[in-house]
Design a protein around this motif. Structure first.
Motif, PDB file in Angstrom:
ATOM      1  N   GLU A   1      45.164  52.880  51.685  1.00  0.00           N
ATOM      2  CA  GLU A   1      44.807  51.915  50.639  1.00  0.00           C
ATOM      3  C   GLU A   1      46.014  51.594  49.765  1.00  0.00           C
ATOM      4  N   GLU A   2      46.793  52.588  49.441  1.00  0.00           N
ATOM      5  CA  GLU A   2      47.970  52.383  48.583  1.00  0.00           C
ATOM      6  C   GLU A   2      48.978  51.439  49.245  1.00  0.00           C
ATOM      7  N   GLU A   3      49.214  51.607  50.546  1.00  0.00           N
ATOM      8  CA  GLU A   3      50.160  50.741  51.237  1.00  0.00           C
ATOM      9  C   GLU A   3      49.616  49.322  51.342  1.00  0.00           C
ATOM     10  N   TYR A   4      48.309  49.200  51.581  1.00  0.00           N
ATOM     11  CA  TYR A   4      47.707  47.871  51.628  1.00  0.00           C
ATOM     12  C   TYR A   4      47.899  47.164  50.293  1.00  0.00           C
ATOM     13  N   GLU A   5      47.600  47.843  49.194  1.00  0.00           N
ATOM     14  CA  GLU A   5      47.675  47.225  47.871  1.00  0.00           C
ATOM     15  C   GLU A   5      49.116  46.926  47.460  1.00  0.00           C
ATOM     16  N   SER A   6      50.040  47.813  47.816  1.00  0.00           N
ATOM     17  CA  SER A   6      51.420  47.664  47.357  1.00  0.00           C
ATOM     18  C   SER A   6      52.251  46.745  48.236  1.00  0.00           C
ATOM     19  N   PHE A   7      51.822  46.545  49.488  1.00  0.00           N
ATOM     20  CA  PHE A   7      52.657  45.735  50.384  1.00  0.00           C
ATOM     21  C   PHE A   7      51.885  44.678  51.161  1.00  0.00           C
ATOM     22  N   TRP A   8      50.915  45.058  51.982  1.00  0.00           N
ATOM     23  CA  TRP A   8      50.312  44.107  52.921  1.00  0.00           C
ATOM     24  C   TRP A   8      49.493  43.025  52.234  1.00  0.00           C
ATOM     25  N   ARG A   9      48.834  43.359  51.166  1.00  0.00           N
ATOM     26  CA  ARG A   9      48.060  42.355  50.422  1.00  0.00           C
ATOM     27  C   ARG A   9      48.970  41.224  49.947  1.00  0.00           C
ATOM     28  N   HIS A  10      50.115  41.598  49.439  1.00  0.00           N
ATOM     29  CA  HIS A  10      51.097  40.616  48.980  1.00  0.00           C
ATOM     30  C   HIS A  10      51.729  39.891  50.170  1.00  0.00           C
ATOM     31  N   TYR A  11      52.071  40.637  51.203  1.00  0.00           N
ATOM     32  CA  TYR A  11      52.726  40.063  52.383  1.00  0.00           C
ATOM     33  C   TYR A  11      51.895  38.944  52.989  1.00  0.00           C
ATOM     34  N   PHE A  12      50.585  39.137  53.088  1.00  0.00           N
ATOM     35  CA  PHE A  12      49.706  38.127  53.670  1.00  0.00           C
ATOM     36  C   PHE A  12      49.200  37.114  52.643  1.00  0.00           C
ATOM     37  N   ASP A  13      49.703  37.180  51.426  1.00  0.00           N
ATOM     38  CA  ASP A  13      49.364  36.211  50.376  1.00  0.00           C
ATOM     39  C   ASP A  13      47.849  36.122  50.171  1.00  0.00           C
ATOM     40  N   LEU A  14      47.194  37.273  50.140  1.00  0.00           N
ATOM     41  CA  LEU A  14      45.733  37.311  50.143  1.00  0.00           C
ATOM     42  C   LEU A  14      45.100  37.009  48.784  1.00  0.00           C
ATOM     43  N   ASP A  15      45.898  36.937  47.737  1.00  0.00           N
ATOM     44  CA  ASP A  15      45.341  36.614  46.427  1.00  0.00           C
ATOM     45  C   ASP A  15      45.281  35.105  46.176  1.00  0.00           C
ATOM     46  N   GLU A  16      45.857  34.332  47.095  1.00  0.00           N
ATOM     47  CA  GLU A  16      45.904  32.874  46.906  1.00  0.00           C
ATOM     48  C   GLU A  16      44.660  32.229  47.518  1.00  0.00           C
ATOM     49  N   ASP A  17      44.165  31.179  46.869  1.00  0.00           N
ATOM     50  CA  ASP A  17      42.975  30.468  47.336  1.00  0.00           C
ATOM     51  C   ASP A  17      43.384  29.302  48.235  1.00  0.00           C
ATOM     52  N   TYR A  18      43.470  29.544  49.528  1.00  0.00           N
ATOM     53  CA  TYR A  18      43.845  28.485  50.465  1.00  0.00           C
ATOM     54  C   TYR A  18      42.719  27.487  50.669  1.00  0.00           C
ATOM     55  N   GLY A  19      41.501  27.900  50.392  1.00  0.00           N
ATOM     56  CA  GLY A  19      40.385  26.968  50.464  1.00  0.00           C
ATOM     57  C   GLY A  19      40.555  25.815  49.495  1.00  0.00           C
ATOM     58  N   ALA A  20      41.159  26.100  48.337  1.00  0.00           N
ATOM     59  CA  ALA A  20      41.402  25.048  47.344  1.00  0.00           C
ATOM     60  C   ALA A  20      42.413  24.029  47.860  1.00  0.00           C
ATOM     61  N   TYR A  21      43.405  24.496  48.600  1.00  0.00           N
ATOM     62  CA  TYR A  21      44.378  23.569  49.189  1.00  0.00           C
ATOM     63  C   TYR A  21      43.670  22.613  50.144  1.00  0.00           C
ATOM     64  N   ILE A  22      42.802  23.169  50.968  1.00  0.00           N
ATOM     65  CA  ILE A  22      42.106  22.354  51.963  1.00  0.00           C
ATOM     66  C   ILE A  22      41.173  21.349  51.285  1.00  0.00           C
ATOM     67  N   LYS A  23      40.494  21.779  50.237  1.00  0.00           N
ATOM     68  CA  LYS A  23      39.575  20.885  49.524  1.00  0.00           C
ATOM     69  C   LYS A  23      40.304  19.708  48.903  1.00  0.00           C
ATOM     70  N   ASN A  24      41.575  19.878  48.581  1.00  0.00           N
ATOM     71  CA  ASN A  24      42.331  18.817  47.928  1.00  0.00           C
ATOM     72  C   ASN A  24      42.918  17.782  48.890  1.00  0.00           C
ATOM     73  N   ILE A  25      42.707  17.970  50.178  1.00  0.00           N
ATOM     74  CA  ILE A  25      43.221  17.005  51.150  1.00  0.00           C
ATOM     75  C   ILE A  25      42.471  15.675  51.010  1.00  0.00           C
ATOM     76  N   ASP A  26      43.210  14.597  51.059  1.00  0.00           N
ATOM     77  CA  ASP A  26      42.648  13.246  50.944  1.00  0.00           C
ATOM     78  C   ASP A  26      41.510  13.058  51.952  1.00  0.00           C
ATOM     79  N   VAL A  27      40.352  12.687  51.459  1.00  0.00           N
ATOM     80  CA  VAL A  27      39.184  12.521  52.339  1.00  0.00           C
ATOM     81  C   VAL A  27      39.408  11.408  53.365  1.00  0.00           C
ATOM     82  N   LYS A  28      40.349  10.509  53.097  1.00  0.00           N
ATOM     83  CA  LYS A  28      40.628   9.416  54.017  1.00  0.00           C
ATOM     84  C   LYS A  28      41.660   9.798  55.096  1.00  0.00           C
ATOM     85  N   ASP A  29      42.247  10.966  54.931  1.00  0.00           N
ATOM     86  CA  ASP A  29      43.284  11.407  55.870  1.00  0.00           C
ATOM     87  C   ASP A  29      42.638  12.245  56.972  1.00  0.00           C
TER      88      ASP A  29
END
Length: 270
Positions: free
Chosen positions: A55-83
């Motif tokens: 758990e310590e290694e996941y929290e200190s390294f892999w969580r950050h490495y995979f950018d897991l705190d970022e909301d990628y769903g929000a990026y997708i929602k912001n895509i132009d509906v006409k595109d």
């Protein structure tokens, strides 16, 4: 072991997205990853991912490495509906995240990537790691090799890495390793710079052109406004964005859109 449920995360898509070269499948649902001198195996079933590490290694390294705190769903929602094209690309590659990778490793990796395909890039990097990296053993007993530090390559002859199948790219990597090892280039300084400033510094390195600099900025510095343009992206832009890609609309995460397009061009037409 650590098990998490995560939206917009697909280890298979990330593996073949062209941004990392030390991730590979072990079986149908399990992948191995070597990064930052560490090794982890990840098994994914739907949204559930099991990281075979403490758990310590996941929290200190892999969580950050995979950018897991970022909301990628929000990026997708912001895509132009006409595109329709970009929406289709994002739908197909919705599990891609921009990894937070080591700057030196990404610099060397994308120097190697020039006029090369992903399979050969992986092989070249594997050869370098096994020849010049540090041999280690994971908790599960699997042997792996770290990515060699610049100092390990700086004293080599310029053509030495041809033995690792780099061809003419050998001199690019060796000269850049020398620049870093001898203090002519300060990676910590580059890490502190804005995207335009960092790109300008990277362009001073031997063998680094516009596309490679953008790849390093996106995958080694996590500057999400970097938008690397290779042959695949260029063809997509000509076909779907004759007036140019609407970068202003996606300010702050243009590189995420680039990855969706790149992945779609490579995998969406199979």
């Amino acid at each position: 072991m650590v098990t998490k449920e995560t939206d917009n995360f697909n280890i298979e898509q990330i593996c073949i997205s062209g941004q990392c070269f030390r991730m590979e499948p072990i079986d149908g649902s399990t992948y191995s990853v070597v990064a930052g001198g560490r090794y982890v195996e990840i098994t994914q079933e739907g949204k559930s991912c099991t990281f075979r590490c403490a758990e310590e290694e996941y929290e200190s390294f892999w969580r950050h490495y995979f950018d897991l705190d970022e909301d990628y769903g929000a990026y997708i929602k912001n895509i132009d509906v006409k595109d329709d094209y970009l929406r289709s690309a994002a739908l197909l590659g919705s599990g891609i995240r921009i990894l937070r990778q080591d700057l030196w490793e990404m610099t060397a990796s994308f120097l190697i990537s020039q006029q090369n395909n992903i399979t050969r890039i992986r092989r070249c990097i594997s050869n370098i790691c096994e020849t010049y990296g540090e041999k280690r053993e994971s908790a599960s007993g699997r042997v792996y090799y770290t990515f060699p530090e610049p100092e390990a390559l700086a004293e080599l002859e310029e053509d030495a890495l041809k033995e690792c199948n780099l061809g003419y790219r050998s001199k690019y990597v060796v000269r850049t390793a020398r620049s870093i090892a001898y203090g002519d280039v300060n990676l910590d300084h580059i890490r502190s710079l804005s995207y335009p400033e960092a790109k300008a510094e990277l362009l001073k390195l031997y063998g680094v052109g516009d596309k490679v600099a953008d790849c390093i900025c996106l995958f080694g510095l996590h500057h999400l406004d970097a938008f690397p343009v290779d042959t695949h992206i260029s063809q997509a832009l000509k076909a779907h964005y004759r007036r140019g890609f609407p970068k202003r609309r996606y300010k702050g995460y243009r590189g995420v859109m680039q990855q969706y397009i790149f992945y779609y061009e490579l995998n969406g037409k199979r």
